[in-house]
Structure formats: structure tokens, C-alpha cells
Write an enzyme that holds these catalytic residues in place. Structure first.
Site, short mmCIF file in Angstrom:
data_model
loop_
_atom_site.label_atom_id
_atom_site.label_comp_id
_atom_site.label_asym_id
_atom_site.label_seq_id
_atom_site.Cartn_x
_atom_site.Cartn_y
_atom_site.Cartn_z
N HIS A 136 5.83 -0.78 -2.86
CA HIS A 136 5.33 -0.08 -4.05
C HIS A 136 5.42 1.44 -3.90
O HIS A 136 4.74 2.17 -4.63
CB HIS A 136 3.89 -0.51 -4.36
CG HIS A 136 3.80 -1.92 -4.87
ND1 HIS A 136 2.63 -2.65 -4.92
CD2 HIS A 136 4.77 -2.75 -5.35
CE1 HIS A 136 2.88 -3.85 -5.42
NE2 HIS A 136 4.17 -3.95 -5.68
N ASN A 142 0.84 -1.21 0.00
CA ASN A 142 0.00 0.00 0.00
C ASN A 142 0.87 1.25 0.00
O ASN A 142 1.91 1.30 0.65
CB ASN A 142 -0.93 0.00 1.21
CG ASN A 142 -1.85 -1.21 1.21
OD1 ASN A 142 -1.97 -1.88 0.18
ND2 ASN A 142 -2.45 -1.51 2.33
P1 OAD Z 1 -5.97 -6.11 -4.76
O1 OAD Z 1 -7.02 -5.11 -5.02
O2 OAD Z 1 -5.43 -6.89 -5.91
O3 OAD Z 1 -6.47 -7.16 -3.71
C1 OAD Z 1 -7.09 -6.78 -2.50
C2 OAD Z 1 -7.35 -8.02 -1.70
O4 OAD Z 1 -7.88 -7.62 -0.45
C3 OAD Z 1 -8.36 -8.98 -2.32
O5 OAD Z 1 -7.78 -10.29 -2.32
C4 OAD Z 1 -9.56 -8.90 -1.40
O6 OAD Z 1 -10.23 -10.15 -1.28
C5 OAD Z 1 -8.92 -8.52 -0.09
N1 OAD Z 1 -9.77 -7.79 0.85
C6 OAD Z 1 -10.80 -6.95 0.57
N2 OAD Z 1 -11.35 -6.46 1.70
C7 OAD Z 1 -10.63 -7.00 2.72
C8 OAD Z 1 -10.68 -6.88 4.15
N3 OAD Z 1 -11.59 -6.10 4.75
N4 OAD Z 1 -9.79 -7.57 4.89
C9 OAD Z 1 -8.87 -8.38 4.29
N5 OAD Z 1 -8.77 -8.52 2.96
C10 OAD Z 1 -9.63 -7.85 2.19
O7 OAD Z 1 -4.80 -5.34 -3.98
P2 OAD Z 1 -3.29 -5.78 -3.77
O8 OAD Z 1 -3.13 -7.24 -3.61
O9 OAD Z 1 -2.72 -4.88 -2.75
O10 OAD Z 1 0.10 -2.00 -7.45
O11 OAD Z 1 -2.70 -5.37 -5.18
C11 OAD Z 1 -1.34 -5.44 -5.38
C12 OAD Z 1 -0.91 -4.31 -6.24
O12 OAD Z 1 -1.64 -4.33 -7.46
C13 OAD Z 1 -1.17 -2.92 -5.68
O13 OAD Z 1 -0.15 -2.48 -4.83
C14 OAD Z 1 -1.23 -2.09 -6.93
C15 OAD Z 1 -2.10 -3.00 -7.77
O14 OAD Z 1 -2.03 -2.85 -9.12
C16 OAD Z 1 0.43 -1.03 -8.29
O15 OAD Z 1 -0.30 -0.10 -8.55
C17 OAD Z 1 1.80 -1.18 -8.85
#
Ligand code: OAD
Length: 248
Positions: A121, A104
Site C-alpha cells: 500500500h 502498512n
Molecule cells: P485493520 O484496521 O483493518 O485491521 C487491523 C487488524 O489488526 C484487526 O484484525 C485487529 O484485530 C488486529 N490487531 C489489533 N491489534 C493487534 C495486535 N496487537 N496484534 C495482532 N493483531 C492485532 O488494518 P489492515 O488489515 O491493515 O488501506 O487494513 C488493511 C488496509 O485497509 C490498510 O492498509 C488501509 C485500510 O483501509 C488503505 O488505506 C488503502
């Protein structure tokens, strides 16, 4: 409150743990009101990532990209850390060797009190010159759209100091995570709120698992390969993490 499987086991491991590693993604900030990237309400559903989060998109339309980051700055500035951020900070206070690696860019972990944080990131609150020269500097201004794209005094384009698609990760940040994992086994690792789409995220979950750590995935839609997970909590982070810290 639904029963949480294996809660006592994880509590016991945490109580004994000397070394803890936590990996977080956008899901940990979802309960603060910050949209995630993937999923039905995610940013990437409405905006193509290559337009808003790539060097090519920035070269094509720096104003559009800056407006999106400025919009997110305003949104984040109006949000508060949630119970999950606070619990992560409390775990750090209890553990001798601790590292938090977050994907994040919002800075909410630090606002909740986390100190040993790797922002793999980058940070939405830092800017640097788009030509790659000069340092990264803190900048917390919320701009008027007419001020964008942001420029240095000499007219050079500035950009948010975040990692875009197609870019390499900040070397120092990457090395810090690798070094932490290389110096003695992790006892307990949490992977919270990430869709784990990047190989380095999967690798950083796999290393503790292979070292014998208890790996806990906390995500309503779990995403890690099952063989890398000891305990899966398919729940919201803010509902579960505080329970872990309650005294029995
Ligand atoms: P994602 O949007 O890909 O995934 C978010 C995850 O959080 C999903 O697996 C949801 O199921 C989960 N989630 C949602 N609400 C939740 C809650 N209340 N508690 C726990 N989990 C929950 O986000 P990231 O995995 O962070 O990079 O994405 C990785 C990267 O892709 C980001 O840093 C960004 C994006 O493109 C760049 O911009 C380079």
C-alpha cells in the site's frame, strides 16, 4: 503468560523452514501506539475513508487529506518498532528465502531491521506528483499545516505515495509477491494483524496453504477463512512472536 497452542510445532517448522512468507497489517503496529483502521478505535470509525483516502477526496480537499497524512507522519515519527516488528526481522535473518509483504505505510518493519519488504500500500514517507508524472521520492518532513497541501516547485500538487481506495496496487510490488510465491513452495506463512478485507490478501494466504505450508494467523480477532489457516493464535503479535524465537 497464557499457554500458546502448538508453539512447539511452529518452532519446529520454523527451525526447518527454507522459505517463509509473512503478511502484515495495521495490527502489527498497534502495540507501537499506531491506531488500526477498523475496530472501535480505528481511523475509519472517526473519518470516512472516501474523504481521506481516495483520489476523489484528495481532488475535493487536498489540504484536509494532507493534514491527515501529516498528522499520521508526526504520530509515526514518535513511535518505535515493537517486539513483533523485531521478531519478524529476526525470522528474516534466520531464513534463506524470505519475503515480508506489509499493508502498512509506516516503515516500522524496516526500522526494526526487515530488508526484504514489499509495501503493497505504499509508504507514508514517499511523495509523488498527483498528476501521475514523475518519480516517487522519499520525503520525511513533518510539515506545518500552513505548508499544506504540498506542491512541487512548479506548483503541481504532490500526494503521499500510498494506495487509496479505488486505485490499483503498485504493479512492481504486486509482481514481486506473486513471483516469490510462484517460485517453489512456502514452508511456513504468518498472517499477522490484518482484517484481510482485500481479495489479494486472502489470495496470498491461500497460495502457501495450497502449497502445503503451515499457515499461522496471529490476530486477537482472527479474520481469515478457517480453511486457509493451519494454526490460529488469537493473541497480540508482540506477546507471541518473541516466544517463537526463544531457544527451548
Ligand atoms: P485493520 O484496521 O483493518 O485491521 C487491523 C487488524 O489488526 C484487526 O484484525 C485487529 O484485530 C488486529 N490487531 C489489533 N491489534 C493487534 C495486535 N496487537 N496484534 C495482532 N493483531 C492485532 O488494518 P489492515 O488489515 O491493515 O488501506 O487494513 C488493511 C488496509 O485497509 C490498510 O492498509 C488501509 C485500510 O483501509 C488503505 O488505506 C488503502
Amino acid at each position: 503468560m497464557t499457554a500458546i497452542d502448538h508453539l512447539d510445532e511452529v518452532r519446529a517448522r520454523l527451525a526447518r523452514a527454507r522459505k517463509v512468507f509473512i503478511l502484515t497489517g495495521a495490527g502489527v503496529s498497534a502495540e507501537s501506539g499506531i491506531p488500526t483502521f477498523r475496530g472501535p478505535e480505528g481511523y475509519w470509525k472517526k473519518h470516512p475513508p472516501e474523504q481521506l483516502a481516495s483520489p476523489e477526496g484528495f481532488a475535493r480537499d487536498p489540504k484536509l487529506v494532507w493534514e491527515w497524512y501529516n498528522y499520521r507522519r508526526r504520530l509515526i515519527a514518535g513511535c518505535e518498532p515493537n517486539a513483533a516488528h523485531r521478531a519478524v526481522a529476526e525470522i528474516e535473518r534466520r531464513i534463506a528465502q524470505f519475503l515480508l509483504c506489509t499493508q502498512n505505510v509506516d516503515g516500522l518493519h524496516q526500522r526494526a531491521g526487515s530488508r526484504n519488504v514489499v509495501e503493497i500500500h505504499g509508504s507514508i514517507w514517499r511523495v509523488r506528483r498527483a498528476d501521475g508524472t514523475g518519480p516517487s521520492v522519499e520525503n520525511r518532513t513533518i510539515f506545518e499545516d500552513t505548508e499544506l497541501p504540498l506542491r512541487a516547485a512548479d506548483g503541481a500538487l504532490l500526494r503521499p505515495d500510498v494506495v487509496w481506495f479505488g486505485e490499483t496496487l503498485p504493479a512492481e510490488a504486486f509482481a514481486r509477491v506473486d513471483a516469490f510465491l510462484a517460485t517453489g513452495p512456502v514452508d511456513l506463512a504468518f498472517v499477522i494483524g490484518t482484517s484481510a478485507v482485500f481479495p489479494y490478501i486472502i489470495r496470498w494466504a491461500a497460495i502457501p496453504k495450497h502449497q502445503g505450508a503451515m499457515v499461522v494467523e496471529l490476530n486477537p480477532s482472527p479474520s481469515l477463512p478457517a480453511e486457509l489457516v493451519t494454526i490460529c493464535w488469537p493473541h497480540k503479535a508482540g506477546d507471541i512472536l518473541p516466544c517463537l524465537l526463544e531457544r527451548e
